[in-house]
Design a protein around this motif. Sequence first.
Motif, PDB file in Angstrom:
ATOM      1  N   LYS A  56       2.013   0.766  -8.700  1.00 13.62           N
ATOM      2  CA  LYS A  56       1.716  -0.520  -8.071  1.00 13.62           C
ATOM      3  C   LYS A  56       2.236  -1.740  -8.822  1.00 13.62           C
ATOM      4  CE  LYS A  56      -2.621   1.106  -6.026  1.00 13.62           C
ATOM      5  NZ  LYS A  56      -4.076   0.924  -6.028  1.00 13.62           N
ATOM      6  N   LYS A 112       0.826  -1.203   0.000  1.00 16.84           N
ATOM      7  CA  LYS A 112       0.000   0.000   0.000  1.00 16.84           C
ATOM      8  C   LYS A 112       0.858   1.250   0.000  1.00 16.84           C
ATOM      9  CE  LYS A 112      -4.258   1.723   1.888  1.00 16.84           C
ATOM     10  NZ  LYS A 112      -4.418   2.653   2.977  1.00 16.84           N
ATOM     11  N   PHE A 167     -12.191  -3.076   1.231  1.00 16.54           N
ATOM     12  CA  PHE A 167     -10.913  -2.785   0.605  1.00 16.54           C
ATOM     13  C   PHE A 167     -10.789  -3.673  -0.631  1.00 16.54           C
ATOM     14  CE2 PHE A 167      -6.788  -0.917   0.726  1.00 16.54           C
ATOM     15  CZ  PHE A 167      -5.967  -1.842   0.106  1.00 16.54           C
ATOM     16  N   THR A 171      -5.892   4.778  -2.329  1.00 13.75           N
ATOM     17  CA  THR A 171      -4.945   3.801  -1.804  1.00 13.75           C
ATOM     18  C   THR A 171      -3.505   4.291  -1.811  1.00 13.75           C
ATOM     19  OG1 THR A 171      -4.772   2.829  -4.013  1.00 13.75           O
ATOM     20  CG2 THR A 171      -6.322   1.797  -2.488  1.00 13.75           C
ATOM     21  N   TYR A 204      -8.845  -5.312  -3.956  1.00 10.40           N
ATOM     22  CA  TYR A 204      -7.609  -5.664  -4.655  1.00 10.40           C
ATOM     23  C   TYR A 204      -7.981  -5.849  -6.122  1.00 10.40           C
ATOM     24  CZ  TYR A 204      -6.334  -6.794   0.141  1.00 10.40           C
ATOM     25  OH  TYR A 204      -6.120  -6.734   1.489  1.00 10.40           O
ATOM     26  N   LYS A 228      -7.872  -3.617   4.872  1.00 12.81           N
ATOM     27  CA  LYS A 228      -6.602  -4.013   4.265  1.00 12.81           C
ATOM     28  C   LYS A 228      -6.046  -5.221   5.029  1.00 12.81           C
ATOM     29  CE  LYS A 228      -3.023  -1.603   5.148  1.00 12.81           C
ATOM     30  NZ  LYS A 228      -1.663  -1.047   5.254  1.00 12.81           N
TER      31      LYS A 228
END
Lengths: 532, 254
Positions: free
Chosen positions: A491, A51, A408, A105, A410, A459
């Motif tokens: 990321k 993160k 959260f 994020t 992904y 998270k």
Amino acid sequence: MAGIFQRTVRLRAALRHLCPHSTLTCAARPSPADSPFLACGSGQFVASTRKLHAEPKSSPAAAPERLPFSRVTEEDLAYFRKILPGRTITDPDLVESSNVDWLRTVKGSSEVLLRPQTTEEVSQILRYCNSRNLAVNPQGGNTGLVGGSVPVYDEIILSTSLMNNILTFDNISGILTCQAGCVLENLSLYLEERDFIMPLDLGAKGSCQIGGNVATNAGGLRLLRYGSLHGTVLGLEVVLADGRVLDCLATLRKDNTGYDLKQLFIGSEGTLGVITAVSILCPRKPKSVNVVFLGCETFEQLLKTFQLCRGMLGEILSAFEFLDSECMRLLNTHLKLPNPISDCPFYIVIETSGSDPEHDSQKLHNFLEEAMTSTLVTDGTVATEESKIKALWSMRERVTEALTHDGFTYKYDISLPVERIYQLVTDMRQHLGDRAKSVVGYGHVGDGNLHLNITSPAKDPALLAAIEPFVYEWTAGCQGSISAEHGLGLKKRNYIYYSKPSQAVALMGNIKAMLDPKGILNPYKTLPDNLK
Amino acid sequence: MSGRVLVGVKRVIDYAVKIRVKPDNSGVVTDGVKHSMNPFCEIAVEEAVKLKEKKLIKEVVAVSCGPQQSQETIRTALAMGADRGIHVEVAGKDYETLGPLQVSKIMAALAKKEEAQLVILGKQAIDDDCNQTGQMTAALLDWPQGTFASEVSLDGDKVKVVREIDGGLETIKISTPAVLTADLRLNTPRYATLPNIMKAKKKKIANVKPADLGVDLTSRLEVLRVDEPPQRQAGVKVETVEDLVGKLKETGRI
């Protein structure tokens, strides 16, 4: 067997680049008979989270150490205020929103937001920053999903928001030229009044800017019909790292005079130059648009429906999207959008665009009749009216929004061979068990592009460790792309080796060094850390 | 009771379309513009189909007055579950001047001819916002009316209607035959599903002329002019509080 050997070699190379000091044991994990990936696992590098850069540095997605760029001084601010009066923002409240991405994020700590209105101003800014060794983060609509649009540290934010003029439009050729800060939806509205449309369309259209779209080679819902920006962009005006203005803003459909430089900048994510103007080829607005929402029992039937669709609707097909029943559940629960049809395991959104309503509805009728009688499709509905079309499209376009309410998220944006697309979702569900709250799959199935999303209440490092590198290895095992359209940004920069050989990445590094020797343009992004 | 419900459906410019006034200010541009069923008419059709599904009525007949294209609107109603359609042909000049008075005369004539138990209409059309057809139809037939209905329940030969009014909700009980007009919260119209869309192609739409019903279409109204609403002027940005005060004084606001 040679194929598997190459895959193993590539995987080993990928993992070596990710974490040079981890010890890897390559033991084949028992895998389902039909997925040919080789799992090389090590607990070490996957243990950390991915993160904000305040997290442990060993995660491939976390930010690296700050590079030795200069820091902004009062002198610098005085210069900016001179060339951009009233448009040099240092008020922390105003800079704050440009420091955080849409997904909330990643967050930078920039203290300066610059808002040029002209290419000349962008040139002056970059020339100055290059001479002072100040890092710059070009920013459009800030709708990117891989942390590429916001600063990592104190990079100066260069916003194109005020560069929102349409320059020319030729309604015979359909060629539009405009500044990079034009919002996609505004361009669409402008064109629609003149009987044309933009060749791309995405959920973020109300905020994203065309410069950012081009810099990230955005895909979207119409790619199936009109192709990618690599084909529809005819010219670019780009300001290079040292302030030189590269004028390749041709408005020609065909021009084979030398190397096609604009292709370098399309998809370069702001790391090779700042796009300041775009010329793009626009298609005619279709006279007849129909949207069909269908339900299928199995993914195999969905694929057969796609083949049938291609065969019977072919030239009028403009979009073929899918979502699964989990997505429908999230839409029902979080956005209170009701299912237009009965509950099915899979849903398809098909859009046709043509020049003759009667012909199109005849073709559509024939296709639907065939799909129903052959029971490929168990239920469905059709829309021809604008309001109903919008309502059906929102079932697909708002899944991203529904996910943000689920917890959260992904996000994984994967390109796979079309017939393997849903296998990844099923395998991921099996792999995660009840560690995850929701595992959903949706996306541009017509383009072989899956959006795999996993949610958890908060998270969760352990969950992340279970997801990555499983998802990347699975993808590499099918020689897919670990980022179909979202790009690498911050990321995913270190995962590039899962989808590109090291030779290619090394060459990318050479090009970057040539165009931006000081590395001031959007540092810490797109290219992997080990290149520096 | 016949168990037959007549539902009026009007073809209007789709509500998501940007409306443009004709250069000669005689009306709005309709050529080449997307049309669809009036949203309140959709709600009316949905209510009728629901009543049929509950087996409280036997047949739903969708009616539309207009040119050839009105048949598409009737087909949509058929795809939602109506059993058959009636297209009352009105075209050209007559269609331009067609309004609630003429339509209510047509609906009244059809209601008598078809021996309807109920006539359900949308409360108003989104193009003219008249909100008159339902009321006029009831008056011509001398039938009770339940307008702005947000809830309808059949009870023998009576209908209980919850109406949305300014003060809140009013519940009335009226006897059938009656005219009802649908308000927004009455129901959420279903999407026409594929099997029904296919079936709808085979359902019958009868063609009728207003003269056959003994209806005179002459209008007593003449549209003089259609204008766009005045353009919103852009605001002015000021840099300081002094500037703001100065500008307010300038324009005589303070």
